[in-house]
Motif scaffolding. Structure first.
Motif, mmCIF file in Angstrom:
data_model
loop_
_atom_site.group_PDB
_atom_site.id
_atom_site.type_symbol
_atom_site.label_atom_id
_atom_site.label_comp_id
_atom_site.label_asym_id
_atom_site.label_seq_id
_atom_site.Cartn_x
_atom_site.Cartn_y
_atom_site.Cartn_z
ATOM 1 N N ASP A 73 -0.921 0.386 -0.912
ATOM 2 C CA ASP A 73 -0.132 -0.699 -0.338
ATOM 3 C C ASP A 73 -1.002 -1.950 -0.384
ATOM 4 O O ASP A 73 -2.173 -1.903 -0.010
ATOM 5 N N SER A 79 -2.467 -10.128 -6.378
ATOM 6 C CA SER A 79 -2.510 -8.794 -6.969
ATOM 7 C C SER A 79 -3.972 -8.374 -7.112
ATOM 8 O O SER A 79 -4.870 -9.211 -7.111
ATOM 9 N N THR A 116 3.177 -5.367 -2.010
ATOM 10 C CA THR A 116 3.893 -4.167 -2.430
ATOM 11 C C THR A 116 3.403 -2.955 -1.668
ATOM 12 O O THR A 116 2.314 -2.953 -1.106
ATOM 13 N N THR A 119 2.560 1.805 -4.553
ATOM 14 C CA THR A 119 2.251 1.715 -5.975
ATOM 15 C C THR A 119 1.366 2.892 -6.384
ATOM 16 O O THR A 119 0.321 3.131 -5.791
#
Length: 150
Positions: A73, A79, A116, A119
Motif C-alpha cells: 500500500d 510512486s 494505491t 499492489t
C-alpha cells in the motif's frame, strides 16, 4: 457626395489590396540577439515508505506448504519501487519454533503507484517443515510472516 463608378470602385479595392500586401506602408523592424539560460527544480524526496502485507491460507500442518502473496500500500503522493523482499516467520506460541517454518519471497523491483493499495509486489511459499521432533505445540498457533524490502 458623388458616387463612384464601378471602374473606380474596382480600382480603389485593388489599390487597397495591394497596399495591404506590401505592408500597408508600415515599416517593420526587429533586433537580433543571442542568449543562454537554464532552469532548476527540486526532485521529489522519494516515494516514502510503503506498507507491505503477506497473505496466505491457514491450516498448515507439518509437511504442508501454501502460497504467499506479497502486496504493498502506498499512501504517499509519489510512486515508488519496492526492491528485494525478505521474509521471516514468528508464532504466538513460544514452543512452536519459527525454525520449523521456511518462507520465500520472490520479487522483481515492483513499481507501486501513488495513493494505491494492494499492489502485487511478489510471491513466495510458506512451508511447515516435518521435523523429527513433536510439533504439537504448533496446533492452533498463529503463524505470522513478517516482510521487509530493501
Amino acid at each position: 457626395m458623388r458616387k463612384l463608378s464601378k471602374k473606380s470602385r474596382v480600382t480603389a479595392a485593388a489599390a487597397g489590396v495591394a497596399l495591404v500586401a506590401v505592408g500597408g506602408g508600415a515599416a517593420y523592424a526587429y533586433w537580433t540577439t543571442t542568449g543562454s539560460g537554464n532552469g532548476t527544480a527540486t526532485n521529489s524526496a522519494g516515494g516514502g515508505q510503503v506498507t507491505l502485507h503477506a497473505t496466505f491460507a491457514g491450516g498448515l500442518a507439518p509437511g504442508n506448504q501454501v502460497s504467499v502473496a506479497y502486496t504493498a500500500d502506498n499512501a504517499t503522493t509519489s510512486s515508488t519501487v519496492v526492491g528485494a523482499l525478505s521474509a521471516n516467520v514468528t508464532t504466538d506460541v513460544a514452543s512452536c519454533l519459527p525454525e520449523w517454518f521456511e518462507v520465500t519471497a520472490v520479487t522483481s523491483n515492483s513499481s507501486v503507484a501513488a495513493n494505491t493499495t494492494g499492489t502485487s509486489v511478489g510471491a513466495g511459499v510458506l512451508k511447515f517443515k516435518d521435523e523429527a521432533a513433536n510439533q504439537d505445540a504448533c496446533k492452533g498457533a498463529v503463524v505470522k510472516v513478517n516482510v521487509t524490502s530493501s
